[in-house]
Design a protein around this motif. Structure first.
Motif, short mmCIF file in Angstrom:
data_model
loop_
_atom_site.label_atom_id
_atom_site.label_comp_id
_atom_site.label_asym_id
_atom_site.label_seq_id
_atom_site.Cartn_x
_atom_site.Cartn_y
_atom_site.Cartn_z
N ILE B 25 -7.85 3.87 7.37
CA ILE B 25 -7.70 2.76 8.32
C ILE B 25 -8.12 1.44 7.67
O ILE B 25 -7.48 0.40 7.88
CB ILE B 25 -8.51 3.04 9.61
N MET B 26 -9.18 1.48 6.86
CA MET B 26 -9.63 0.26 6.17
C MET B 26 -8.57 -0.25 5.21
O MET B 26 -8.33 -1.46 5.11
CB MET B 26 -10.94 0.52 5.42
N ILE B 27 -7.93 0.66 4.47
CA ILE B 27 -6.89 0.25 3.52
C ILE B 27 -5.68 -0.30 4.26
O ILE B 27 -5.12 -1.34 3.90
CB ILE B 27 -6.51 1.43 2.60
N TRP B 28 -5.30 0.37 5.33
CA TRP B 28 -4.15 -0.06 6.13
C TRP B 28 -4.40 -1.43 6.76
O TRP B 28 -3.58 -2.35 6.63
CB TRP B 28 -3.87 0.99 7.20
N SER B 29 -5.55 -1.59 7.42
CA SER B 29 -5.84 -2.88 8.05
C SER B 29 -6.06 -3.96 6.98
O SER B 29 -5.72 -5.12 7.19
CB SER B 29 -7.06 -2.78 8.98
N GLY B 30 -6.60 -3.54 5.83
CA GLY B 30 -6.77 -4.48 4.72
C GLY B 30 -5.43 -5.00 4.22
O GLY B 30 -5.28 -6.18 3.92
N ALA B 31 -4.44 -4.11 4.16
CA ALA B 31 -3.10 -4.52 3.72
C ALA B 31 -2.51 -5.53 4.71
O ALA B 31 -1.85 -6.49 4.31
CB ALA B 31 -2.20 -3.30 3.60
N ILE B 32 -2.77 -5.31 6.00
CA ILE B 32 -2.27 -6.24 7.03
C ILE B 32 -2.90 -7.63 6.85
O ILE B 32 -2.22 -8.65 6.97
CB ILE B 32 -2.60 -5.67 8.44
N ILE B 33 -4.19 -7.65 6.52
CA ILE B 33 -4.88 -8.93 6.30
C ILE B 33 -4.36 -9.59 5.02
O ILE B 33 -4.07 -10.79 5.00
CB ILE B 33 -6.41 -8.71 6.21
N TYR B 34 -4.22 -8.78 3.97
CA TYR B 34 -3.75 -9.31 2.70
C TYR B 34 -2.37 -9.94 2.83
O TYR B 34 -2.06 -10.96 2.21
CB TYR B 34 -3.75 -8.20 1.63
N TRP B 35 -1.53 -9.34 3.65
CA TRP B 35 -0.16 -9.82 3.84
C TRP B 35 -0.12 -11.31 4.19
O TRP B 35 0.77 -12.05 3.76
CB TRP B 35 0.53 -9.01 4.94
N PHE B 53 2.74 -7.37 -2.30
CA PHE B 53 3.48 -6.14 -2.46
C PHE B 53 4.95 -6.44 -2.23
O PHE B 53 5.25 -7.44 -1.57
CB PHE B 53 2.99 -5.10 -1.45
N PRO B 54 5.85 -5.58 -2.68
CA PRO B 54 7.26 -5.82 -2.40
C PRO B 54 7.54 -5.79 -0.90
O PRO B 54 6.85 -5.10 -0.15
CB PRO B 54 7.97 -4.64 -3.09
N GLN B 55 8.55 -6.54 -0.49
CA GLN B 55 8.88 -6.63 0.94
C GLN B 55 9.13 -5.25 1.54
O GLN B 55 8.76 -4.98 2.69
CB GLN B 55 10.11 -7.54 1.12
N GLY B 56 9.76 -4.38 0.77
CA GLY B 56 10.06 -3.03 1.28
C GLY B 56 8.82 -2.27 1.68
O GLY B 56 8.83 -1.52 2.65
N PHE B 57 7.74 -2.49 0.92
CA PHE B 57 6.47 -1.84 1.24
C PHE B 57 5.96 -2.31 2.60
O PHE B 57 5.57 -1.51 3.45
CB PHE B 57 5.46 -2.16 0.13
N TYR B 58 5.98 -3.64 2.79
CA TYR B 58 5.53 -4.20 4.07
C TYR B 58 6.39 -3.68 5.23
O TYR B 58 5.87 -3.31 6.28
CB TYR B 58 5.61 -5.73 4.04
N ASP B 59 7.71 -3.69 4.99
CA ASP B 59 8.62 -3.29 6.07
C ASP B 59 8.41 -1.83 6.44
O ASP B 59 8.32 -1.47 7.61
CB ASP B 59 10.08 -3.51 5.63
N LYS B 60 8.32 -1.00 5.42
CA LYS B 60 8.21 0.44 5.64
C LYS B 60 6.94 0.78 6.45
O LYS B 60 6.97 1.61 7.35
CB LYS B 60 8.17 1.15 4.29
#
Lengths: 259, 232
Positions: B25-35, B53-60
């Motif tokens: 959950i920390m990594i996932w929410s961290g990715a949302i913040i990093y975005w 990260f590549p757009q596809g990563f964010y979208d997926k």
């Protein structure tokens, strides 16, 4: 009861393995299901009742508020924001948002309205504010999005403002609320942050009057908060013991947003 | 004959399995913040090899436009991440379990032999107790990394109130970069960890849930070097 005297048979190693595995994996599975259910509950929890804050899931808002209380304990006026030499300040100051300052606005007619506890409304002109001692700060402005920029601002210290305009009584309340003249952007500040010695009612940016898109004629610079609390084009200031309206807290962000 | 050999304590197993979803959950929410300010990339001499990260990563993973949500989750689950880590660390120190965990002087040399063995380049693996040399290094490193995430996280989260910590991390930018790199490190650790767990087999996996391993006397132990041979 003819078996009562025969001792209970010792479990074989294989039975012990099976028994312990069964219990452990049973508990493991149950905890896994509980964790999954718990997460689903949290992730899909109903949104908070819209009020001063809104947009977050109700339990997540409670968590934000509790975390605020935990970290408020570490707040101190002695914790100052790091400052930099003027030469390090950005020449192109980043412009990120226009909420509340998009409409036509007659800067010449502007007066700051300060509502006192007794209901009296002070009308303060920019010249009155500029006549007071100026404080300058060059510090690293931080946005909730993750970017930051060293910026150079100048204006009247909030504590000097409070003192000069006789607002000491109001400053004993828990919150200060600021709004744009059209009331579309609002910021609520806990009083300790508002009265931090580096909080400034700014009228200069890079040594010149603040441009319109950065909040002329008067904006807030509060280095102990994220950028979202640094309201542009302040129209009014009020004081209360309850949280005043706050634009981004109503969009699901943390009300405190302190650094 | 089969015998039961105790391997992992109950507390080690609990903290391990609590950490797994919490860190996810920390990594996932961290990715949302990093975005919201995704400025990092691998760029050498003006050429960008990879953008985080590549757009596809964010979208997926449905990462974009959720900053407020990401922050709320990150600043709630940070408490569980920290608490779980503190419990594990205190237990490991007090119980003496650190003796099986911390790398020894010989571990750094032996870890190389373990690697060669795992890659099927070498038949023999160095003798070990609970953890082999490579595991000692990897599992100690991951604890240090967790502590690093906590400290750099605090440096980013409250850079004014904890200015000293931010300074120790080399400043706000540096803290953010370290925080990010550590997270990438967890993902790599996880991938290798999963492969190793699969290769190690059921007996090993069961031990992290049930606590014990089954030792079969009829089956020979895996080949290990005796210390004497190892000296050569």
């Amino acid at each position: 009861m003819k078996n009562s005297n025969t001792p209970k048979k010792e479990l074989t190693v294989q039975q012990k393995i099976n028994r312990r595995s069964f219990i452990s994996f049973g508990v493991f599975g149950l905890m896994g299901v509980a964790a999954y259910k718990g997460w689903n509950w949290l992730y899909n929890a109903p949104r908070e009742t819209a009020g001063i804050t809104a947009g977050a899931r109700a339990p997540m808002r409670r968590a934000l508020n509790q975390t605020e209380l935990a970290f408020r304990r570490f707040f101190s006026n002695n914790h100052l924001v790091k400052t930099y030499p003027k030469s390090m300040a950005a020449k192109n100051v980043r412009h990120n948002s226009d909420v509340g300052v998009k409409d036509h606005f007659d800067i010449a007619a502007w007066k700051l309205q300060v509502t006192r506890s007794n209901g009296e409304v002070l009308q303060i002109t920019i010249d009155q504010i500029k006549a007071l001692p100026k404080t300058e700060i060059v510090y690293d402005f931080k946005c909730v999005e993750g970017w930051d920029q060293i910026q150079y601002w100048g204006g009247l210290k909030m504590i000097d403002f409070i003192e000069h305009f006789g607002l000491a009584q109001e400053a004993t309340l828990a919150y200060m609320g600021l709004m744009t003249p059209n009331r579309q952007y609002q910021v609520g500040l806990d009083m300790p942050s508002a009265l931090h010695p580096q909080t400034i009612l700014a009228y200069e940016m890079n040594g010149k009057p603040i441009p319109g898109n950065h909040g002329a004629p008067l904006r807030l610079i509060i280095p102990v908060k994220y950028g979202i609390k640094n309201i542009k084009r302040i129209g009014s200031i009020a004081f209360s013991n309850n949280r005043p309206p706050d634009y981004w807290a109503r969009q699901g962000y943390d009300y405190y947003s302190g650094l | 004959m089969k015998t039961i050999k105790e391997k992992h304590s109950l507390l080690m197993r609990w903290t391990h399995w609590v950490n797994f979803p919490v860190l996810t959950i920390m990594i996932w929410s961290g990715a949302i913040i990093y975005w919201a300010n995704d400025e990092y990339s691998i760029t050498l001499f003006g050429h960008t090899y990879f953008k985080f990260f590549p757009q596809g990563f964010y979208d997926k993973l449905h990462i974009g436009y959720r900053l407020r949500e990401g922050m709320a989750f990150h600043f709630l689950f940070m408490w569980f991440f920290a608490l779980n880590g503190v419990i594990y660390l205190l237990y490991t120190i007090v119980s003496g379990a650190w003796r099986e965990l911390l790398p020894q002087r010989k571990s750094f040399k032996e870890a190389w032999l373990v690697l060669l063995h795992d890659l099927h380049i070498r038949k023999m693996a160095p003798p070990q107790n609970k953890y082999n040399a490579a595991q000692r290094i990897a599992y100690t490193a991951i604890i240090v990394m967790g502590f690093g995430s906590l400290v750099t996280g605090l440096a980013i989260y409250k850079p004014v109130q904890f200015a000293t910590i931010t300074w120790l991390c080399g400043g706000y930018h540096s803290a953010r970069v370290i925080h990010f790199i550590l997270t990438i490190g967890y993902v790599f650790f996880f991938l290798i960890h999963i492969i190793q767990v699969i290769l190690a087999g059921w007996n090993n996996f069961r031990a992290v849930v049930a606590g014990f391993e089954v030792v079969d006397d009829n089956k020979p132990e895996p080949l290990t070097l005796s210390p004497a041979e190892d000296e050569k």
